[in-house]
Design an enzyme around this catalytic site. Structure first.
Site, PDB file in Angstrom:
ATOM      1  CB  SER A  11      -2.643  -6.126   4.357  1.00 27.03           C
ATOM      2  OG  SER A  11      -1.385  -5.874   3.789  1.00 27.03           O
TER       3      SER A  11
HETATM    4  N1  GSH Z   1       4.336  -1.489  -1.543  1.00 26.17           N
HETATM    5  C1  GSH Z   1       3.861  -1.584  -0.192  1.00 26.17           C
HETATM    6  C2  GSH Z   1       2.353  -1.386  -0.172  1.00 26.17           C
HETATM    7  C3  GSH Z   1       1.817  -1.314   1.227  1.00 26.17           C
HETATM    8  C4  GSH Z   1       0.399  -0.806   1.247  1.00 26.17           C
HETATM    9  O1  GSH Z   1      -0.032   0.018   0.415  1.00 26.17           O
HETATM   10  N2  GSH Z   1      -0.343  -1.314   2.231  1.00 26.17           N
HETATM   11  C5  GSH Z   1      -1.709  -0.846   2.395  1.00 26.17           C
HETATM   12  C6  GSH Z   1      -2.541  -1.943   3.070  1.00 26.17           C
HETATM   13  S1  GSH Z   1      -2.628  -3.381   2.062  1.00 26.17           S
HETATM   14  C7  GSH Z   1      -1.691   0.380   3.305  1.00 26.17           C
HETATM   15  O2  GSH Z   1      -0.841   0.486   4.156  1.00 26.17           O
HETATM   16  N3  GSH Z   1      -2.616   1.319   3.101  1.00 26.17           N
HETATM   17  C8  GSH Z   1      -2.703   2.485   3.921  1.00 26.17           C
HETATM   18  C9  GSH Z   1      -2.000   3.686   3.360  1.00 26.17           C
HETATM   19  O3  GSH Z   1      -1.299   3.586   2.327  1.00 26.17           O
HETATM   20  O4  GSH Z   1      -2.140   4.767   3.939  1.00 26.17           O
HETATM   21  C10 GSH Z   1       4.259  -2.929   0.418  1.00 26.17           C
HETATM   22  O5  GSH Z   1       4.527  -3.863  -0.334  1.00 26.17           O
HETATM   23  O6  GSH Z   1       4.361  -3.015   1.664  1.00 26.17           O
END
Ligand code: GSH
Length: 217
Positions: A11
């Site tokens: 990630s």
């Molecule tokens: N804007 C957030 C984005 C975080 C994000 O979307 N992470 C993804 C993985 S790269 C995630 O957690 N996906 C699972 C979900 O949204 O349920 C950040 O910068 O932390």
């Protein structure tokens, strides 16, 4: 200190937190690897911490914060010995904040919308509208870059958060150095930094494997 970070190494937002921890020389961190395909982020325990069910999430004592931009600014405000990576000067900070919002709204959104259908639905071709979003992100960065670094005249949090995302995007749509000479030079400069090599590259290589195994046409 005793920090706990819920994370996944592929990630990009998690890797921006690793880079800041590396620069701050903070080693006392308990890392909890999340299996998103196994829906670890939808357990009651995790939703109690972060109802938005994203990673990364940082726990510092009884303080909980998620979103990589909020986490990294918190870490720098709380633990940095000086303000080099996140200057207190309002105008310098405003430019950095603008780049952080740009990373969240434009670059990371393009990455996420491109990769979700590939990773979770097994799509073998990138959707043209997502490719266009990535190229538009590259165009914007090319226009922001007036010097070697993305915001101001030295490395700071804007470079760290944006390069985490750009390094992943580059695995999907390689940066064309003829079309984007400034972006390419900035990316090469970031790629040579010790903190990048130590804290971004290992997860980036796993992301590269993930993209390869998706067998995109
Ligand atoms: N804007 C957030 C984005 C975080 C994000 O979307 N992470 C993804 C993985 S790269 C995630 O957690 N996906 C699972 C979900 O949204 O349920 C950040 O910068 O932390």
């Amino acid at each position: 200190m005793g920090l706990k970070l819920y994370k996944k190494d592929t990630s990009a937002p998690c890797r921006s937190v690793y880079m800041v921890l590396e620069l701050l020389k903070i080693q006392d961190v308990e890392y909890v690897t999340m299996n998103l395909k196994g829906r670890d982020h939808f357990t009651d325990q995790y939703l109690n911490l972060n109802p938005q069910h994203t990673i990364p999430t940082l726990v510092d004592g009884n303080f909980v914060i998620w979103d990589s931009h909020a986490i990294t600014t918190y870490l720098l405000n709380q633990y940095a010995v000086d303000d080099a990576l996140y200057p207190k000067d309002p105008k310098k900070r405003a430019i950095i904040d603008q780049r952080l919002h740009f990373n969240n709204a434009i670059l990371f959104t393009a990455l996420r919308e491109t990769m979700v259908p590939v990773i979770y639905d097994g799509e073998k071709t990138l959707r043209p509208e997502n490719v266009a979003k990535i190229k538009s992100g590259y165009d914007f960065i090319e226009s922001f870059l007036t010097g070697p670094w993305l915001a101001g005249d030295s490395l700071n949090l804007a470079d760290i958060c944006c390069v985490a995302t750009i390094s992943s995007l580059n695995e999907v749509i390689p940066i064309d150095k003829n079309l984007y000479p400034k972006l390419n030079a900035w990316f090469e400069l970031c790629s040579k930094q010790e903190f990048y090599i130590k804290a971004n590259v290992p997860g980036l290589l796993l992301f590269r494997e993930m993209v390869k195994s998706a067998e995109l046409e």
